[in-house]
Design a protein around this motif. Sequence first.
Motif, PDB file in Angstrom:
ATOM      1  N   ASP A 136      -3.976 -12.930  10.415  1.00  0.00           N
ATOM      2  CA  ASP A 136      -2.713 -12.270  10.731  1.00  0.00           C
ATOM      3  C   ASP A 136      -1.971 -12.080   9.407  1.00  0.00           C
ATOM      4  O   ASP A 136      -1.644 -13.049   8.728  1.00  0.00           O
ATOM      5  N   PHE A 137      -1.725 -10.821   9.030  1.00  0.00           N
ATOM      6  CA  PHE A 137      -1.057 -10.566   7.753  1.00  0.00           C
ATOM      7  C   PHE A 137      -0.122  -9.370   7.900  1.00  0.00           C
ATOM      8  O   PHE A 137       0.004  -8.786   8.985  1.00  0.00           O
ATOM      9  N   GLN A 138       0.542  -9.007   6.813  1.00  0.00           N
ATOM     10  CA  GLN A 138       1.527  -7.925   6.842  1.00  0.00           C
ATOM     11  C   GLN A 138       1.168  -6.875   5.804  1.00  0.00           C
ATOM     12  O   GLN A 138       0.954  -7.202   4.642  1.00  0.00           O
ATOM     13  N   PHE A 139       1.084  -5.619   6.250  1.00  0.00           N
ATOM     14  CA  PHE A 139       0.926  -4.485   5.344  1.00  0.00           C
ATOM     15  C   PHE A 139       2.311  -3.867   5.111  1.00  0.00           C
ATOM     16  O   PHE A 139       3.019  -3.546   6.066  1.00  0.00           O
ATOM     17  N   ASN A 140       2.676  -3.714   3.850  1.00  0.00           N
ATOM     18  CA  ASN A 140       3.937  -3.081   3.486  1.00  0.00           C
ATOM     19  C   ASN A 140       3.635  -1.697   2.920  1.00  0.00           C
ATOM     20  O   ASN A 140       3.031  -1.582   1.852  1.00  0.00           O
ATOM     21  N   VAL A 141       4.042  -0.658   3.645  1.00  0.00           N
ATOM     22  CA  VAL A 141       3.784   0.723   3.229  1.00  0.00           C
ATOM     23  C   VAL A 141       5.036   1.252   2.537  1.00  0.00           C
ATOM     24  O   VAL A 141       6.109   1.305   3.144  1.00  0.00           O
ATOM     25  N   ALA A 142       4.891   1.640   1.282  1.00  0.00           N
ATOM     26  CA  ALA A 142       6.047   2.023   0.477  1.00  0.00           C
ATOM     27  C   ALA A 142       5.777   3.307  -0.281  1.00  0.00           C
ATOM     28  O   ALA A 142       4.627   3.718  -0.458  1.00  0.00           O
ATOM     29  N   ASN A 143       6.865   3.950  -0.721  1.00  0.00           N
ATOM     30  CA  ASN A 143       6.744   5.051  -1.671  1.00  0.00           C
ATOM     31  C   ASN A 143       6.377   4.476  -3.030  1.00  0.00           C
ATOM     32  O   ASN A 143       7.100   3.636  -3.567  1.00  0.00           O
ATOM     33  N   CYS A 144       5.276   4.912  -3.580  1.00  0.00           N
ATOM     34  CA  CYS A 144       4.790   4.359  -4.842  1.00  0.00           C
ATOM     35  C   CYS A 144       4.980   5.381  -5.959  1.00  0.00           C
ATOM     36  O   CYS A 144       4.538   6.533  -5.839  1.00  0.00           O
ATOM     37  N   GLN A 145       5.620   4.950  -7.014  1.00  0.00           N
ATOM     38  CA  GLN A 145       5.747   5.785  -8.202  1.00  0.00           C
ATOM     39  C   GLN A 145       4.549   5.522  -9.097  1.00  0.00           C
ATOM     40  O   GLN A 145       4.385   4.405  -9.582  1.00  0.00           O
ATOM     41  N   PRO A 146       3.668   6.507  -9.317  1.00  0.00           N
ATOM     42  CA  PRO A 146       2.473   6.241 -10.118  1.00  0.00           C
ATOM     43  C   PRO A 146       2.820   5.881 -11.554  1.00  0.00           C
ATOM     44  O   PRO A 146       3.655   6.535 -12.187  1.00  0.00           O
ATOM     45  N   LEU A 147       2.171   4.836 -12.038  1.00  0.00           N
ATOM     46  CA  LEU A 147       2.371   4.407 -13.420  1.00  0.00           C
ATOM     47  C   LEU A 147       1.448   5.130 -14.379  1.00  0.00           C
ATOM     48  O   LEU A 147       1.697   5.163 -15.579  1.00  0.00           O
ATOM     49  N   VAL A 148       0.365   5.695 -13.848  1.00  0.00           N
ATOM     50  CA  VAL A 148      -0.612   6.392 -14.688  1.00  0.00           C
ATOM     51  C   VAL A 148      -0.876   7.775 -14.096  1.00  0.00           C
ATOM     52  O   VAL A 148      -1.086   7.919 -12.896  1.00  0.00           O
TER      53      VAL A 148
ATOM     54  N   ILE B 225       0.869  -1.174   0.000  1.00  0.00           N
ATOM     55  CA  ILE B 225       0.000   0.000   0.000  1.00  0.00           C
ATOM     56  C   ILE B 225       0.907   1.226   0.000  1.00  0.00           C
ATOM     57  O   ILE B 225       2.057   1.174   0.439  1.00  0.00           O
ATOM     58  N   CYS B 226       0.396   2.321  -0.495  1.00  0.00           N
ATOM     59  CA  CYS B 226       1.226   3.505  -0.753  1.00  0.00           C
ATOM     60  C   CYS B 226       1.134   4.497   0.397  1.00  0.00           C
ATOM     61  O   CYS B 226       0.043   4.800   0.890  1.00  0.00           O
ATOM     62  N   VAL B 227       2.297   5.008   0.809  1.00  0.00           N
ATOM     63  CA  VAL B 227       2.330   6.004   1.864  1.00  0.00           C
ATOM     64  C   VAL B 227       1.636   7.282   1.391  1.00  0.00           C
ATOM     65  O   VAL B 227       1.727   7.663   0.219  1.00  0.00           O
ATOM     66  N   ASN B 228       0.898   7.896   2.308  1.00  0.00           N
ATOM     67  CA  ASN B 228       0.161   9.142   2.056  1.00  0.00           C
ATOM     68  C   ASN B 228      -0.906   9.004   0.978  1.00  0.00           C
ATOM     69  O   ASN B 228      -1.337   9.995   0.398  1.00  0.00           O
ATOM     70  N   GLU B 229      -1.336   7.761   0.730  1.00  0.00           N
ATOM     71  CA  GLU B 229      -2.449   7.503  -0.183  1.00  0.00           C
ATOM     72  C   GLU B 229      -3.537   6.761   0.589  1.00  0.00           C
ATOM     73  O   GLU B 229      -3.242   5.912   1.428  1.00  0.00           O
ATOM     74  N   PRO B 230      -4.823   7.061   0.326  1.00  0.00           N
ATOM     75  CA  PRO B 230      -5.893   6.430   1.098  1.00  0.00           C
ATOM     76  C   PRO B 230      -5.945   4.913   0.909  1.00  0.00           C
ATOM     77  O   PRO B 230      -5.717   4.395  -0.179  1.00  0.00           O
ATOM     78  N   ILE B 231      -6.209   4.220   2.027  1.00  0.00           N
ATOM     79  CA  ILE B 231      -6.537   2.795   1.980  1.00  0.00           C
ATOM     80  C   ILE B 231      -8.063   2.687   1.989  1.00  0.00           C
ATOM     81  O   ILE B 231      -8.725   3.292   2.814  1.00  0.00           O
ATOM     82  N   ASP B 232      -8.586   1.909   1.101  1.00  0.00           N
ATOM     83  CA  ASP B 232     -10.003   1.554   1.149  1.00  0.00           C
ATOM     84  C   ASP B 232     -10.082   0.072   0.825  1.00  0.00           C
ATOM     85  O   ASP B 232     -10.518  -0.321  -0.252  1.00  0.00           O
TER      86      ASP B 232
ATOM     87  N   ASN C 154       0.779   7.157   6.962  1.00  0.00           N
ATOM     88  CA  ASN C 154       1.795   8.191   6.767  1.00  0.00           C
ATOM     89  C   ASN C 154       3.154   7.803   7.320  1.00  0.00           C
ATOM     90  O   ASN C 154       4.042   8.646   7.434  1.00  0.00           O
ATOM     91  N   LEU C 155       3.329   6.523   7.663  1.00  0.00           N
ATOM     92  CA  LEU C 155       4.621   6.022   8.107  1.00  0.00           C
ATOM     93  C   LEU C 155       5.059   4.881   7.198  1.00  0.00           C
ATOM     94  O   LEU C 155       4.312   3.914   7.008  1.00  0.00           O
ATOM     95  N   LEU C 156       6.254   5.005   6.627  1.00  0.00           N
ATOM     96  CA  LEU C 156       6.796   3.925   5.815  1.00  0.00           C
ATOM     97  C   LEU C 156       7.164   2.744   6.703  1.00  0.00           C
ATOM     98  O   LEU C 156       7.534   2.911   7.872  1.00  0.00           O
ATOM     99  N   GLY C 157       7.056   1.525   6.155  1.00  0.00           N
ATOM    100  CA  GLY C 157       7.487   0.369   6.920  1.00  0.00           C
ATOM    101  C   GLY C 157       6.660  -0.858   6.646  1.00  0.00           C
ATOM    102  O   GLY C 157       5.805  -0.878   5.745  1.00  0.00           O
TER     103      GLY C 157
END
Length: 240
Positions: A177-189, A57-64, A151-154
Motif C-alpha cells: 500500500d503506497f501513495q503516488f503523487n502526480v505533479a506538474n514537473c519542470q524538466p531540469l534537462v 510522477i509527472c502528469v502527462n508523462e509515461p510511467i514505466d 493525466n490527473l493531478l493529485g
Amino acid sequence: SSETYHIAYQRCCRNITINNINLPDRTGATFAVQISPAAQAVCNDSPTFKNFPPTVICVNEPIDFDHSAIDEEGDQIVYEFCSALRGGGTAGAFQPGDPTSCDGFMPDPACPPPYRSVDYRLPTYSPGNPMGGTPQIEIDPVTGLISGVPNLLGQYVVVVCVKEYRNGELLSVVQRDFQFNVANCQPLVDARMEADEKTDDNFFVINSCGDSSVTIVNESVQRSFIKNFRWEFDNKGQHY
C-alpha cells in the motif's frame, strides 16, 4: 498450523490531501501479509519487491515503473491492483477512547481480519483504477510493470497485491500500500542542438549541401544537471 497466519501493522490516518478515497484523514491503513498452511508446510519464502515506488510522477508523462518481485524458489507470481485496507480509527486522536484499541489510531496489537476496504470515490476511482483518467494506469499481471500516462493531478493510494502460486496452489499474498503523487514537473534537462529547423515531433534538422563534414553544436540545458552525453545516428536504417 492448519490456519492462515496474518501478519499486520495498522495505523491511522492517511494524508488529508489524498484524492481517490473519502475522508482520508480519518481512514487508517492495514499493511498485511498472508501465509497459508501450504506455505508453512514447505517453509516457503515469500516474494521480495525489487524497487521502492517513486515519490513523485509527472502528469502527462509515461510511467514505466518496475513493481516486480523476486521469488528465490521460482514460484509463479501474479500481480494485480487491489483494494486498500482500513486499519484502526480515530479513538485517542480526534475522539475519546483507547488509542491502542481496534478503533484507536495505533492498534496494539494489530486487530485480526477480515479487514474492511477503504471508501473509494466511485466511479472515478476504484481498487482496479486507483488513479482515474483515460486510459487508466495498468499493471502487467506477469511482469509487474506499472505503465500508462497519468493525466490527473493529485495524490492517490495505490495497492498492489502479489499472489504466489506453486503447482497451481496459492501459497501467499503480499500486499503493498503506497501513495503516488502526480505533479506538474519542470524538466531540469532539455536536449537541444543548433539546427536549421525543429519539427513538431521534436526532431532537429541540419541542412548540409556539398560538404561531407557536419558540425553538431550541442545546446542542451541545464548543464549543471548533465553528467554525460550519448549520440545516436540513424543513416538509412544503420545506427551508429
